[in-house]
Design a protein around this motif. Sequence first.
Motif, PDB file in Angstrom:
ATOM      1  N   LYS A 170       8.871  18.673  11.403  1.00  0.00           N
ATOM      2  CA  LYS A 170       8.685  20.070  11.005  1.00  0.00           C
ATOM      3  C   LYS A 170       8.350  20.943  12.212  1.00  0.00           C
ATOM      4  CE  LYS A 170       6.925  18.910   6.359  1.00  0.00           C
ATOM      5  NZ  LYS A 170       8.047  19.419   5.558  1.00  0.00           N
ATOM      6  N   ILE A 171       7.509  20.436  13.098  1.00  0.00           N
ATOM      7  CA  ILE A 171       7.138  21.197  14.295  1.00  0.00           C
ATOM      8  C   ILE A 171       8.354  21.387  15.203  1.00  0.00           C
ATOM      9  CG2 ILE A 171       5.787  21.105  16.433  1.00  0.00           C
ATOM     10  CD1 ILE A 171       3.542  19.774  14.842  1.00  0.00           C
ATOM     11  N   ALA A 172       9.147  20.340  15.386  1.00  0.00           N
ATOM     12  CA  ALA A 172      10.326  20.428  16.246  1.00  0.00           C
ATOM     13  C   ALA A 172      11.317  21.453  15.705  1.00  0.00           C
ATOM     14  CB  ALA A 172      10.985  19.054  16.370  1.00  0.00           C
ATOM     15  N   ALA A 173      11.525  21.442  14.389  1.00  0.00           N
ATOM     16  CA  ALA A 173      12.450  22.406  13.787  1.00  0.00           C
ATOM     17  C   ALA A 173      11.933  23.826  13.957  1.00  0.00           C
ATOM     18  CB  ALA A 173      12.637  22.076  12.305  1.00  0.00           C
ATOM     19  N   ALA A 174      10.632  24.023  13.756  1.00  0.00           N
ATOM     20  CA  ALA A 174      10.044  25.357  13.881  1.00  0.00           C
ATOM     21  C   ALA A 174      10.132  25.864  15.314  1.00  0.00           C
ATOM     22  CB  ALA A 174       8.591  25.328  13.410  1.00  0.00           C
ATOM     23  N   ARG A 175       9.928  24.998  16.281  1.00  0.00           N
ATOM     24  CA  ARG A 175      10.024  25.414  17.681  1.00  0.00           C
ATOM     25  C   ARG A 175      11.448  25.824  18.042  1.00  0.00           C
ATOM     26  NH1 ARG A 175       5.977  20.739  20.096  1.00  0.00           N
ATOM     27  NH2 ARG A 175       4.039  21.952  19.873  1.00  0.00           N
ATOM     28  N   LEU A 176      12.434  25.164  17.454  1.00  0.00           N
ATOM     29  CA  LEU A 176      13.820  25.534  17.707  1.00  0.00           C
ATOM     30  C   LEU A 176      14.104  26.928  17.154  1.00  0.00           C
ATOM     31  CD1 LEU A 176      16.489  24.649  18.898  1.00  0.00           C
ATOM     32  CD2 LEU A 176      17.030  23.529  16.719  1.00  0.00           C
ATOM     33  N   VAL A 177      13.555  27.226  15.980  1.00  0.00           N
ATOM     34  CA  VAL A 177      13.708  28.561  15.409  1.00  0.00           C
ATOM     35  C   VAL A 177      13.072  29.600  16.323  1.00  0.00           C
ATOM     36  CG1 VAL A 177      13.039  30.056  13.480  1.00  0.00           C
ATOM     37  CG2 VAL A 177      13.865  27.746  13.027  1.00  0.00           C
ATOM     38  N   LEU A 178      11.902  29.293  16.862  1.00  0.00           N
ATOM     39  CA  LEU A 178      11.244  30.216  17.790  1.00  0.00           C
ATOM     40  C   LEU A 178      12.118  30.480  19.016  1.00  0.00           C
ATOM     41  CD1 LEU A 178       7.420  29.389  18.046  1.00  0.00           C
ATOM     42  CD2 LEU A 178       8.524  31.379  17.027  1.00  0.00           C
ATOM     43  N   GLU A 179      12.784  29.449  19.516  1.00  0.00           N
ATOM     44  CA  GLU A 179      13.670  29.630  20.673  1.00  0.00           C
ATOM     45  C   GLU A 179      14.800  30.597  20.334  1.00  0.00           C
ATOM     46  OE1 GLU A 179      15.099  25.898  22.107  1.00  0.00           O
ATOM     47  OE2 GLU A 179      13.094  25.069  22.397  1.00  0.00           O
ATOM     48  N   HIS A 180      15.384  30.454  19.163  1.00  0.00           N
ATOM     49  CA  HIS A 180      16.471  31.343  18.755  1.00  0.00           C
ATOM     50  C   HIS A 180      15.971  32.780  18.608  1.00  0.00           C
ATOM     51  CE1 HIS A 180      18.655  27.665  16.851  1.00  0.00           C
ATOM     52  NE2 HIS A 180      18.909  27.772  18.138  1.00  0.00           N
ATOM     53  N   LEU A 181      14.775  32.938  18.056  1.00  0.00           N
ATOM     54  CA  LEU A 181      14.211  34.273  17.894  1.00  0.00           C
ATOM     55  C   LEU A 181      13.897  34.901  19.252  1.00  0.00           C
ATOM     56  CD1 LEU A 181      11.820  33.639  14.862  1.00  0.00           C
ATOM     57  CD2 LEU A 181      13.953  34.952  14.843  1.00  0.00           C
ATOM     58  N   ALA A 182      13.380  34.101  20.175  1.00  0.00           N
ATOM     59  CA  ALA A 182      13.064  34.619  21.512  1.00  0.00           C
ATOM     60  C   ALA A 182      14.336  35.084  22.223  1.00  0.00           C
ATOM     61  CB  ALA A 182      12.362  33.547  22.339  1.00  0.00           C
ATOM     62  N   LEU A 224      25.931  25.897  14.556  1.00  0.00           N
ATOM     63  CA  LEU A 224      26.026  25.170  13.285  1.00  0.00           C
ATOM     64  C   LEU A 224      25.252  23.860  13.319  1.00  0.00           C
ATOM     65  CD1 LEU A 224      29.781  25.712  12.313  1.00  0.00           C
ATOM     66  CD2 LEU A 224      27.768  26.935  11.467  1.00  0.00           C
ATOM     67  N   THR A 225      25.191  23.249  14.498  1.00  0.00           N
ATOM     68  CA  THR A 225      24.474  21.979  14.617  1.00  0.00           C
ATOM     69  C   THR A 225      22.960  22.145  14.498  1.00  0.00           C
ATOM     70  OG1 THR A 225      24.489  22.238  17.032  1.00  0.00           O
ATOM     71  CG2 THR A 225      26.263  20.924  16.048  1.00  0.00           C
ATOM     72  N   GLU A 226      22.471  23.397  14.556  1.00  0.00           N
ATOM     73  CA  GLU A 226      21.026  23.639  14.504  1.00  0.00           C
ATOM     74  C   GLU A 226      20.608  24.444  13.275  1.00  0.00           C
ATOM     75  OE1 GLU A 226      20.240  25.442  18.285  1.00  0.00           O
ATOM     76  OE2 GLU A 226      20.607  23.598  19.397  1.00  0.00           O
ATOM     77  N   VAL A 227      21.558  24.678  12.369  1.00  0.00           N
ATOM     78  CA  VAL A 227      21.242  25.432  11.155  1.00  0.00           C
ATOM     79  C   VAL A 227      20.222  24.684  10.304  1.00  0.00           C
ATOM     80  CG1 VAL A 227      22.192  26.180   8.933  1.00  0.00           C
ATOM     81  CG2 VAL A 227      23.366  26.763  11.053  1.00  0.00           C
ATOM     82  N   ASP A 228      20.301  23.351  10.316  1.00  0.00           N
ATOM     83  CA  ASP A 228      19.379  22.561   9.500  1.00  0.00           C
ATOM     84  C   ASP A 228      17.923  22.850   9.851  1.00  0.00           C
ATOM     85  OD1 ASP A 228      19.027  20.457   7.467  1.00  0.00           O
ATOM     86  OD2 ASP A 228      18.205  19.281   9.121  1.00  0.00           O
ATOM     87  N   ALA A 229      17.650  23.075  11.138  1.00  0.00           N
ATOM     88  CA  ALA A 229      16.277  23.404  11.551  1.00  0.00           C
ATOM     89  C   ALA A 229      15.829  24.717  10.930  1.00  0.00           C
ATOM     90  CB  ALA A 229      16.191  23.481  13.079  1.00  0.00           C
ATOM     91  N   TRP A 230      16.739  25.682  10.849  1.00  0.00           N
ATOM     92  CA  TRP A 230      16.417  26.956  10.215  1.00  0.00           C
ATOM     93  C   TRP A 230      16.167  26.779   8.726  1.00  0.00           C
ATOM     94  CZ3 TRP A 230      16.041  32.277  11.349  1.00  0.00           C
ATOM     95  CH2 TRP A 230      16.031  32.569  12.717  1.00  0.00           C
ATOM     96  N   LEU A 231      17.035  26.039   8.058  1.00  0.00           N
ATOM     97  CA  LEU A 231      16.880  25.847   6.617  1.00  0.00           C
ATOM     98  C   LEU A 231      15.542  25.172   6.299  1.00  0.00           C
ATOM     99  CD1 LEU A 231      20.481  24.711   5.622  1.00  0.00           C
ATOM    100  CD2 LEU A 231      19.391  26.896   5.085  1.00  0.00           C
TER     101      LEU A 231
END
Length: 202
Positions: A115-127, A140-147
């Motif tokens: 959960k932490i790894a997925a959330a950090r990836l979302v933060l990277e996209h937002l930054a 598309l390969t990282e959409v799962d982290a967002w979901l």
Amino acid sequence: MGHPGPVRVRRFERRGKKVVATLEPEEVQLLASLVQQLIDLLADSEPEPAAPPPAAADPDDPFALWERDLQAEPDQPEEPDDPVLQRLFPNAYPHDARASSDFRRFTEREARAAKIAAARLVLEHLAATRDGRHPVKVPLTEVDAWLKTLNNLRLSIAARLRITDAETAEELGQLPDDDPRAFMYGVYEWLAFAQETLVNSL
């Protein structure tokens, strides 16, 4: 987590090998804040690492054998008191305390790290949007982290607002604008829409 102003609905759309959405600066800031709070909660409540395995006991010493057996059985993890953590890590066996504790002991650390790894990836996209100056672009390969992260945020807000079913959600939807819960319910609905459009864009 209060934040002034309404939360607008933004639709995710498929563009080639990415999913894209245009967010307002305040939306990027709000979402990043919520994601960071989620990371902090998960990290701060992480259980202590398991103790190293006990050394081999002298087979001729019964007291050493008993001590080894006691050390081999670690303290059983307890269900967290925080309702958000209860929602994020639900009780797998509500009618069997021992089985539920064993399940937590063997799975919770890995689930928490995911959960932490997925959330950090979302933060990277937002930054990468530079406070909304650029669209958010999710491969598309990282959409799962967002979901997964959007779902974890919705579960967290639902726990704070005590949403347990469609009826309680509908009651919150009728709150006046000056009720402090009204804004967070709006965020809850916005996250649901974001999830839906993200799925539909795939």
